[in-house]
Design a protein around this motif. Structure first.
Motif, PDB file in Angstrom:
ATOM      1  N   LEU A 162      15.916 -21.625   3.452  1.00  0.00           N
ATOM      2  CA  LEU A 162      16.860 -20.589   3.036  1.00  0.00           C
ATOM      3  C   LEU A 162      17.410 -19.817   4.229  1.00  0.00           C
ATOM      4  N   LEU A 163      16.696 -19.864   5.350  1.00  0.00           N
ATOM      5  CA  LEU A 163      17.088 -19.087   6.519  1.00  0.00           C
ATOM      6  C   LEU A 163      17.651 -19.941   7.639  1.00  0.00           C
ATOM      7  N   SER A 164      17.705 -21.231   7.447  1.00  0.00           N
ATOM      8  CA  SER A 164      18.024 -22.147   8.537  1.00  0.00           C
ATOM      9  C   SER A 164      19.456 -21.999   9.046  1.00  0.00           C
ATOM     10  N   GLY A 165      20.305 -21.330   8.304  1.00  0.00           N
ATOM     11  CA  GLY A 165      21.682 -21.150   8.754  1.00  0.00           C
ATOM     12  C   GLY A 165      21.863 -20.004   9.722  1.00  0.00           C
ATOM     13  N   TYR A 166      20.791 -19.258   9.975  1.00  0.00           N
ATOM     14  CA  TYR A 166      20.883 -18.079  10.836  1.00  0.00           C
ATOM     15  C   TYR A 166      20.259 -18.343  12.208  1.00  0.00           C
ATOM     16  N   ASN A 167      20.772 -17.626  13.203  1.00  0.00           N
ATOM     17  CA  ASN A 167      20.188 -17.680  14.541  1.00  0.00           C
ATOM     18  C   ASN A 167      19.008 -16.721  14.550  1.00  0.00           C
ATOM     19  N   ASN A 168      17.821 -17.261  14.420  1.00  0.00           N
ATOM     20  CA  ASN A 168      16.606 -16.457  14.320  1.00  0.00           C
ATOM     21  C   ASN A 168      16.289 -15.799  15.649  1.00  0.00           C
ATOM     22  N   MET A 169      16.343 -14.463  15.688  1.00  0.00           N
ATOM     23  CA  MET A 169      16.033 -13.720  16.910  1.00  0.00           C
ATOM     24  C   MET A 169      14.746 -12.913  16.755  1.00  0.00           C
ATOM     25  N   ASN A 170      13.909 -13.314  15.817  1.00  0.00           N
ATOM     26  CA  ASN A 170      12.683 -12.555  15.599  1.00  0.00           C
ATOM     27  C   ASN A 170      11.782 -12.588  16.821  1.00  0.00           C
ATOM     28  N   PRO A 171      11.041 -11.493  17.065  1.00  0.00           N
ATOM     29  CA  PRO A 171      10.925 -10.312  16.215  1.00  0.00           C
ATOM     30  C   PRO A 171      12.012  -9.258  16.421  1.00  0.00           C
ATOM     31  N   VAL A 172      12.954  -9.503  17.368  1.00  0.00           N
ATOM     32  CA  VAL A 172      13.962  -8.480  17.659  1.00  0.00           C
ATOM     33  C   VAL A 172      14.768  -8.111  16.419  1.00  0.00           C
ATOM     34  N   SER A 173      15.239  -9.122  15.690  1.00  0.00           N
ATOM     35  CA  SER A 173      16.079  -8.852  14.528  1.00  0.00           C
ATOM     36  C   SER A 173      15.317  -8.133  13.427  1.00  0.00           C
ATOM     37  N   ASP A 174      14.017  -8.399  13.314  1.00  0.00           N
ATOM     38  CA  ASP A 174      13.211  -7.736  12.295  1.00  0.00           C
ATOM     39  C   ASP A 174      13.083  -6.238  12.599  1.00  0.00           C
ATOM     40  N   TYR A 175      12.814  -5.905  13.843  1.00  0.00           N
ATOM     41  CA  TYR A 175      12.703  -4.498  14.226  1.00  0.00           C
ATOM     42  C   TYR A 175      14.071  -3.815  14.230  1.00  0.00           C
ATOM     43  N   ALA A 176      15.118  -4.569  14.534  1.00  0.00           N
ATOM     44  CA  ALA A 176      16.460  -4.008  14.465  1.00  0.00           C
ATOM     45  C   ALA A 176      16.799  -3.616  13.031  1.00  0.00           C
ATOM     46  N   LEU A 177      16.398  -4.446  12.081  1.00  0.00           N
ATOM     47  CA  LEU A 177      16.600  -4.132  10.671  1.00  0.00           C
ATOM     48  C   LEU A 177      15.870  -2.837  10.304  1.00  0.00           C
ATOM     49  N   LEU A 178      14.645  -2.684  10.819  1.00  0.00           N
ATOM     50  CA  LEU A 178      13.870  -1.465  10.562  1.00  0.00           C
ATOM     51  C   LEU A 178      14.565  -0.252  11.167  1.00  0.00           C
ATOM     52  N   ALA A 179      15.054  -0.381  12.387  1.00  0.00           N
ATOM     53  CA  ALA A 179      15.740   0.740  13.041  1.00  0.00           C
ATOM     54  C   ALA A 179      17.019   1.112  12.304  1.00  0.00           C
ATOM     55  N   GLN A 180      17.742   0.101  11.848  1.00  0.00           N
ATOM     56  CA  GLN A 180      18.979   0.355  11.111  1.00  0.00           C
ATOM     57  C   GLN A 180      18.696   1.052   9.786  1.00  0.00           C
ATOM     58  N   ARG A 181      17.655   0.625   9.117  1.00  0.00           N
ATOM     59  CA  ARG A 181      17.288   1.244   7.839  1.00  0.00           C
ATOM     60  C   ARG A 181      16.825   2.686   8.051  1.00  0.00           C
ATOM     61  N   HIS A 182      16.086   2.928   9.120  1.00  0.00           N
ATOM     62  CA  HIS A 182      15.615   4.284   9.416  1.00  0.00           C
ATOM     63  C   HIS A 182      16.791   5.218   9.673  1.00  0.00           C
ATOM     64  N   LYS A 183      17.794   4.714  10.354  1.00  0.00           N
ATOM     65  CA  LYS A 183      19.007   5.505  10.583  1.00  0.00           C
ATOM     66  C   LYS A 183      19.697   5.835   9.260  1.00  0.00           C
ATOM     67  N   LYS A 184      19.742   4.851   8.381  1.00  0.00           N
ATOM     68  CA  LYS A 184      20.430   5.019   7.101  1.00  0.00           C
ATOM     69  C   LYS A 184      19.695   6.008   6.192  1.00  0.00           C
ATOM     70  N   VAL A 185      18.384   5.869   6.103  1.00  0.00           N
ATOM     71  CA  VAL A 185      17.598   6.691   5.171  1.00  0.00           C
ATOM     72  C   VAL A 185      17.346   8.086   5.716  1.00  0.00           C
ATOM     73  N   TYR A 186      17.007   8.179   7.012  1.00  0.00           N
ATOM     74  CA  TYR A 186      16.560   9.465   7.563  1.00  0.00           C
ATOM     75  C   TYR A 186      17.529  10.100   8.559  1.00  0.00           C
ATOM     76  N   GLY A 187      18.554   9.376   8.934  1.00  0.00           N
ATOM     77  CA  GLY A 187      19.514   9.955   9.864  1.00  0.00           C
ATOM     78  C   GLY A 187      19.055   9.989  11.301  1.00  0.00           C
TER      79      GLY A 187
END
Length: 383
Positions: free
Chosen positions: A140-165
């Motif tokens: 299901l993920l094979s179409g993406y350029n997997n940059m983990n763990p960077v992309s996983d933590y980037a998602l967390l940082a982006q969500r933190h910005k969205k939820v908490y400012g």
């Protein structure tokens, strides 16, 4: 308790991983006042690619023991990344207490440069080795350029910005303050003055994370010898311990800003706040911020403002990542747990030189593993 500990860290090491581990082992033996024949327990971990580029090594712990010339009666290998060494420490203490071994060697590290040269990480090895599978959902993920763990933590940082400012500037402030600790310590690989602006103009690797917010994988090992007594060192024990693991992918989680650190630290929150200094896993800027919140040190969403208002130096109001963390010391083979444990032991034994915490009684360590959502180990050390 720890009887001997050491490190052997290089930005790029031309020889083999075995040579670096042997160097670290020799240093730990010397500090402990032991010989190789005295080692009767061994614990380690394996990550693909970090042992001279090998994607797999059959009976891996046996190979290391044979090379080092030790004959342990107890062998173990933990496989959840960065905090594995912290769990190994807790297990080793209990194994020694149970009489199954007297002197257990914990050896963690490898050559991060071997993977770095391939422009991948140990969590994205499947991009170059189709036989390596990091998830059962790979099709299901094979179409993406997997940059983990960077992309996983980037998602967390982006969500933190969205939820908490939280802001990019707040994350950058952490990087600047940890660099100040590194400069004072005098034993970090990366040094020199940087400003918030320097962090923000460094290239974005995975939005919103900039290059200077991301740990640099290096070559090296840490060795720790756990024994019945501490020899010439301070009698430091694990006073509180917790670990937590979960395997859900982000879409299956109720809130990705709540990591396993919230569970691993839950049983002793009040004790954490009474510690004299803090060593938090710092693979990325957001990793430190989320641990501050998840371990109850600050309320959810306030880590950024907390870091803006408080000093994290050894003589400040909240000594944090006192040696500069792995962001400045380098991350041996994509694992920072040994870096923060090593720094903690330096501080507790008053071996940190110019960057020494005054009269350290208790220290809190928290390690993260896998990605931001997989593993966490929390512990308080003291005597």
């Amino acid at each position: 308790m720890i009887r001997g500990f050491s490190e052997a860290i290089y930005k790029n090491y031309e020889g083999s991983a075995y040579e670096i581990m042997n160097e670290a082992f020799n240093k730990a033996l010397y500090m402990a006042g032991l010989e190789r024949k005295d080692i009767d327990g061994f614990m380690t971990t394996f990550l693909p690619g970090v042992f001279d580029g090998n994607i797999y090594m059959h009976f891996f712990p046996d190979q290391i023991c044979n090379y080092l010339g030790i004959k342990p009666r107890y062998i173990d290998s933990l496989e959840y990344g960065g905090p594995s060494v912290l769990s190994a420490f807790w297990r080793a203490e209990n194994i020694v207490k149970a009489g199954m071994a007297e002197n257990i060697l914990l050896l963690f590290g490898g050559k991060g440069s071997e993977v770095r040269k391939k422009k991948q990480t140990v969590d994205s090895m499947e991009n170059i080795y189709p036989e390596v599978v990091n998830t059962p959902y790979k099709p299901l993920l094979s179409g993406y350029n997997n940059m983990n763990p960077v992309s996983d933590y980037a998602l967390l940082a982006q969500r933190h910005k969205k939820v908490y400012g939280s802001t990019d500037e707040q994350r950058a402030m952490l990087i600047v303050k940890q660099r100040e600790n590194a400069n004072r310590s005098g034993y970090s690989m990366f040094s020199g003055s940087i400003k918030v602006e320097d962090v923000l103009i460094s290239p974005i690797v995975s939005s919103p994370l900039h290059l200077l917010e991301i740990v640099y994988p290096v070559d090296g090992f840490h060795a720790f010898i756990v024994s019945k007594n501490s020899g010439k060192l301070r009698e430091i024990r694990i006073l509180k311990y917790g670990e937590a693991h979960q395997s859900a992918l982000p879409p299956e989680m109720m809130d990705i800003t709540v990591t396993p650190a919230a569970e691993s630290s839950s049983a002793f929150r009040n004790d954490i706040k009474k510690c004299d200094f803090y060593e938090l896993y710092d693979s990325f800027s957001i990793t430190v911020m989320i641990q501050l919140e998840n371990t109850g040190l600050v309320p959810p969403g306030t880590s950024g403002s907390f870091l803006e208002k408080n000093s994290i130096s050894v003589d400040g109001d909240f000594p944090l990542n006192t040696g500069g963390g792995s962001l400045n010391r380098g991350q041996p083979a994509y694992m920072s747990g040994s870096v923060i444990l090593y720094e903690t032991l330096l501080q507790m034994n008053e071996m940190a030189g110019k960057n020494q915490v005054k009269n350290p009684g208790k220290a809190f360590i928290n390690g993260m593993g896998g990605w931001s959502r997989n593993h966490s180990v929390s512990m308080i050390l003291g005597d």
